[in-house]
Design an enzyme around this catalytic site. Sequence first.
Site, PDB file in Angstrom:
ATOM      1  N   CYS A 164       0.913  -1.256  -0.150  1.00 61.40           N
ATOM      2  CA  CYS A 164      -0.137   0.015  -0.025  1.00 61.40           C
ATOM      3  C   CYS A 164       0.891   1.128  -0.073  1.00 61.40           C
ATOM      4  O   CYS A 164       1.837   1.286   0.493  1.00 61.40           O
ATOM      5  CB  CYS A 164      -1.051   0.138   1.211  1.00 61.40           C
ATOM      6  SG  CYS A 164      -2.033  -1.346   1.483  1.00 61.40           S
ATOM      7  N   ARG A 207       5.201   0.028  -6.097  1.00 57.97           N
ATOM      8  CA  ARG A 207       5.143  -0.690  -5.040  1.00 57.97           C
ATOM      9  C   ARG A 207       4.211  -1.806  -5.249  1.00 57.97           C
ATOM     10  O   ARG A 207       4.337  -2.770  -4.264  1.00 57.97           O
ATOM     11  CB  ARG A 207       4.622   0.173  -3.707  1.00 57.97           C
ATOM     12  CG  ARG A 207       5.701   1.385  -3.264  1.00 57.97           C
ATOM     13  CD  ARG A 207       5.225   2.242  -2.484  1.00 57.97           C
ATOM     14  NE  ARG A 207       4.863   1.739  -1.126  1.00 57.97           N
ATOM     15  CZ  ARG A 207       5.557   1.866  -0.054  1.00 57.97           C
ATOM     16  NH1 ARG A 207       6.725   2.615  -0.502  1.00 57.97           N
ATOM     17  NH2 ARG A 207       5.132   1.398   1.125  1.00 57.97           N
ATOM     18  N   TRP A 213      -2.783  -2.598  -1.690  1.00 57.88           N
ATOM     19  CA  TRP A 213      -2.272  -4.100  -2.243  1.00 57.88           C
ATOM     20  C   TRP A 213      -2.891  -4.957  -1.036  1.00 57.88           C
ATOM     21  O   TRP A 213      -2.941  -4.919   0.229  1.00 57.88           O
ATOM     22  CB  TRP A 213      -0.832  -3.984  -1.894  1.00 57.88           C
ATOM     23  CG  TRP A 213      -0.239  -5.314  -2.203  1.00 57.88           C
ATOM     24  CD1 TRP A 213       0.179  -5.672  -3.755  1.00 57.88           C
ATOM     25  CD2 TRP A 213       0.294  -6.677  -1.686  1.00 57.88           C
ATOM     26  NE1 TRP A 213       0.840  -6.836  -3.733  1.00 57.88           N
ATOM     27  CE2 TRP A 213       0.713  -7.328  -2.678  1.00 57.88           C
ATOM     28  CE3 TRP A 213       0.113  -6.648  -0.467  1.00 57.88           C
ATOM     29  CZ2 TRP A 213       1.453  -8.599  -1.905  1.00 57.88           C
ATOM     30  CZ3 TRP A 213       0.777  -8.010   0.196  1.00 57.88           C
ATOM     31  CH2 TRP A 213       0.991  -8.906  -0.734  1.00 57.88           C
ATOM     32  N   ASN A 233      -1.605   1.931   5.526  1.00 57.50           N
ATOM     33  CA  ASN A 233      -0.713   0.711   5.302  1.00 57.50           C
ATOM     34  C   ASN A 233      -0.236   0.019   6.354  1.00 57.50           C
ATOM     35  O   ASN A 233       0.190   0.311   7.384  1.00 57.50           O
ATOM     36  CB  ASN A 233       0.332   1.667   4.463  1.00 57.50           C
ATOM     37  CG  ASN A 233       1.636   0.545   4.097  1.00 57.50           C
ATOM     38  OD1 ASN A 233       1.429  -0.613   3.988  1.00 57.50           O
ATOM     39  ND2 ASN A 233       2.890   1.012   3.795  1.00 57.50           N
ATOM     40  N   GLY A 234      -0.421  -1.181   6.132  1.00 57.58           N
ATOM     41  CA  GLY A 234       0.017  -2.137   7.181  1.00 57.58           C
ATOM     42  C   GLY A 234      -1.098  -3.158   7.486  1.00 57.58           C
ATOM     43  O   GLY A 234      -1.996  -3.374   7.140  1.00 57.58           O
ATOM     44  N   GLU A 287      18.637 -16.392  -8.753  1.00 54.08           N
ATOM     45  CA  GLU A 287      18.172 -15.283  -9.087  1.00 54.08           C
ATOM     46  C   GLU A 287      17.571 -15.181 -10.600  1.00 54.08           C
ATOM     47  O   GLU A 287      16.693 -14.509 -10.781  1.00 54.08           O
ATOM     48  CB  GLU A 287      19.148 -14.173  -8.740  1.00 54.08           C
ATOM     49  CG  GLU A 287      18.986 -12.621  -9.191  1.00 54.08           C
ATOM     50  CD  GLU A 287      18.011 -12.252  -8.516  1.00 54.08           C
ATOM     51  OE1 GLU A 287      17.727 -12.602  -7.467  1.00 54.08           O
ATOM     52  OE2 GLU A 287      17.568 -10.973  -8.923  1.00 54.08           O
ATOM     53  N   LYS A 339      13.680 -13.765 -11.373  1.00 50.98           N
ATOM     54  CA  LYS A 339      13.378 -12.981 -12.155  1.00 50.98           C
ATOM     55  C   LYS A 339      12.482 -13.279 -13.162  1.00 50.98           C
ATOM     56  O   LYS A 339      11.240 -12.592 -13.748  1.00 50.98           O
ATOM     57  CB  LYS A 339      14.557 -12.217 -12.987  1.00 50.98           C
ATOM     58  CG  LYS A 339      15.658 -11.327 -12.369  1.00 50.98           C
ATOM     59  CD  LYS A 339      15.307 -10.123 -12.094  1.00 50.98           C
ATOM     60  CE  LYS A 339      14.508 -10.077 -10.694  1.00 50.98           C
ATOM     61  NZ  LYS A 339      15.170 -10.032  -9.398  1.00 50.98           N
ATOM     62  N   GLU A 377       8.900 -13.853 -11.732  1.00 47.75           N
ATOM     63  CA  GLU A 377       8.380 -12.755 -11.279  1.00 47.75           C
ATOM     64  C   GLU A 377       7.578 -12.005 -12.348  1.00 47.75           C
ATOM     65  O   GLU A 377       6.618 -11.320 -12.306  1.00 47.75           O
ATOM     66  CB  GLU A 377       9.475 -11.686 -10.650  1.00 47.75           C
ATOM     67  CG  GLU A 377       9.811 -11.810  -9.198  1.00 47.75           C
ATOM     68  CD  GLU A 377      10.708 -10.993  -8.777  1.00 47.75           C
ATOM     69  OE1 GLU A 377      10.776 -10.456  -7.782  1.00 47.75           O
ATOM     70  OE2 GLU A 377      11.714 -10.632  -9.596  1.00 47.75           O
ATOM     71  N   HIS A 395      19.304 -36.075  -9.145  1.00 38.59           N
ATOM     72  CA  HIS A 395      18.616 -36.460  -7.781  1.00 38.59           C
ATOM     73  C   HIS A 395      17.166 -36.023  -8.015  1.00 38.59           C
ATOM     74  O   HIS A 395      16.350 -35.924  -7.095  1.00 38.59           O
ATOM     75  CB  HIS A 395      19.093 -35.825  -6.725  1.00 38.59           C
ATOM     76  CG  HIS A 395      20.691 -36.494  -6.577  1.00 38.59           C
ATOM     77  ND1 HIS A 395      21.066 -37.805  -6.317  1.00 38.59           N
ATOM     78  CD2 HIS A 395      21.815 -35.736  -6.444  1.00 38.59           C
ATOM     79  CE1 HIS A 395      22.182 -37.704  -6.034  1.00 38.59           C
ATOM     80  NE2 HIS A 395      22.800 -36.509  -6.312  1.00 38.59           N
ATOM     81  N   LYS A 424       6.723  -3.841  -4.424  1.00 36.42           N
ATOM     82  CA  LYS A 424       8.334  -3.562  -4.193  1.00 36.42           C
ATOM     83  C   LYS A 424       8.891  -3.761  -2.873  1.00 36.42           C
ATOM     84  O   LYS A 424      10.029  -4.348  -2.723  1.00 36.42           O
ATOM     85  CB  LYS A 424       8.298  -2.163  -5.019  1.00 36.42           C
ATOM     86  CG  LYS A 424       9.839  -1.757  -4.800  1.00 36.42           C
ATOM     87  CD  LYS A 424      10.560  -2.458  -5.904  1.00 36.42           C
ATOM     88  CE  LYS A 424      12.245  -2.124  -5.963  1.00 36.42           C
ATOM     89  NZ  LYS A 424      12.974  -2.897  -6.665  1.00 36.42           N
TER      90      LYS A 424
END
Length: 608
Positions: free
Chosen positions: A2, A27, A74, A99-100, A481, A485, A488, A504, A603
Amino acid sequence: MCGIVGAIGERNVAGILLTGLKRLEYRGYDSAGVAIIGQDGLQRVRREGKVQGLEDAVQASHTSGQIGIAHTRWATHGVPSERNAHPHMSGDDLALVHNGIIENYQALRDALQGEGYTFTSDTDTEVIVHLIHQAQARGEDLLAAVQSTVRRLRGAYALGVVSTSDPDRFIAVRSGSPLVVGLGIGENYVASDQLALLPVTTRFIFLQEGDVAEVCRDSVRIFDRDGTQVERDIHEFDGTHEDAEKGEYRHYMLKEIFEQPVALQRTLEGRLGSVADLDGLFSENADLLHKVRNIQIIACGTSYHAGMIARYWLEALAGVPCQVEVASEFRYRSHVVPEGTLFVTISQSGETADTLAALRATSSPNYVGRLAVCNVDSSSLVRESELVLLTRAGPEIGVASTKAFTTQLAALMMLVLALGRVRGLEQARIQTVLDEMRQLPGLIQQVLQLDGDIEKLAEDFVEKHHTLFLGRGTQYPVAMEGALKLKEISYIHAEAYPAGELKHGPLALVDKDMPVVAVAPNDELLEKLKSNLQEVRARGGELYIFADRDAALQNEDGVTVLNMPPVPECLIPIVYTVPLQLLSYHVAVMRGTDVDQPRNLAKSVTVE
Ligand code: G6P
């Protein structure tokens, strides 16, 4: 996560609020809203989806006024929808953005419903606005009502509150979620991030935990958790407006990938002249490094991958044992802290809730200190750590982290060398690594020139549903990484494996529909990796290999090799990350996804 913006001035603040929200879009969010006090009282407009939709609605309804609050949501409690979007209201006169997460919201909601309050959303937020309303009804003014309400809340929150009963001020609160006050001339603002306010000011006050701010046109008063009025320092924004703009690039992510040579230059500047410069890294607490016998690294997401790479370096070069763990796991398990442990957090934003919570729980006397490797010098993580290594990447807007990661790695290598120096790593070896690090910006520049070739390669991935990334040694976290990417931003399922583990399990998945990406620098594990790649080829897997041009790997049927320049060993993970960033970027663009704001992601993850 948020985003909050608030403004009061002598002009219509709708533009400031909406521009601020747009600058917070990075964000991650699913709905947006504003509440503005104008001639017709408090007007609220909310929309599911993009801020642009909200802006159109604000214009169509001619919503305007000199004081207002705005929000991008969000979703945590309740689906993304207009009714759950903020601001939330109690009656017609009071509006709030949050926000939270409020952990005790259910008990508060039950009590408020018992007292006749009707809820119109499924959010945890709505309890706060009704509690403030209730306090006002008891006779408290807006400031007192907010102060008494926050004492009843458990959890993390940043708040903005407006009321028609107090049309010349709004109230903002910071407790566990970031909030900054912006200072203008005849107008003042708040926002979750200073970037939101750069078009209107460069002067900021970073609120501290528990602070309540009363924001008027010509003044800002701040009260601490106990209600005592306090003075907080004013900071001038250190950077340029353009740092946070997209410029000629199609996406922030692409701009940030291409900014890496400059960003890395900034990370290294003034820190690598000579071996003695390493002593200056932690000048005030340099002695502390002598006490370090062990390292515990904590981080999330991409920053966690940086920590995994640092572990290889710390053990190999500085000879210090190191553990790395994601913050959300570490904070909820019992763990043994060996004597002389340095607690290292890595974070782009410095506001990631799990990383901060892990830092705040470091009570063992066996910790010799807490070091933050961070990109934001005004962040909570930096403020609450006694040692700080700033990565100086500049603002990173794309949700998928790129330049923040490579600059973290450069900063971590400096930590490794500084520790190595006090632990007896030969001076000549340190000097060699320092000399090699100075080549970094130039090497990254060379890799960026492969962009066109990588874009062509990306075409092969567009129709795929799964991809496997392989690496060995420090290249294993690089592969992780790369996989992160890709998933995402392109929404293609991607997994990373240490190449030696293929047989394995994951080898069972390999067929012509599962491209396998490998990073193959010319290091001591190259021959082992080649054998692993043969195992893939023998099962009909299509290989895409980013390989050192001296690695003697050739294009052949089912094997596409993209030649990389020779890279000194200590720089390999940094340099080999870049082609994987470009690959994901181009695949995502071809698949038409929202590259800078991928679905469901944020973000800066300021809730648990
Ligand atoms: C989110 C972001 C990632 C980031 C992670 C950790 O998930 O989308 O890009 O790596 O948070 O963030 P931090 O700011 O602590 O590095």
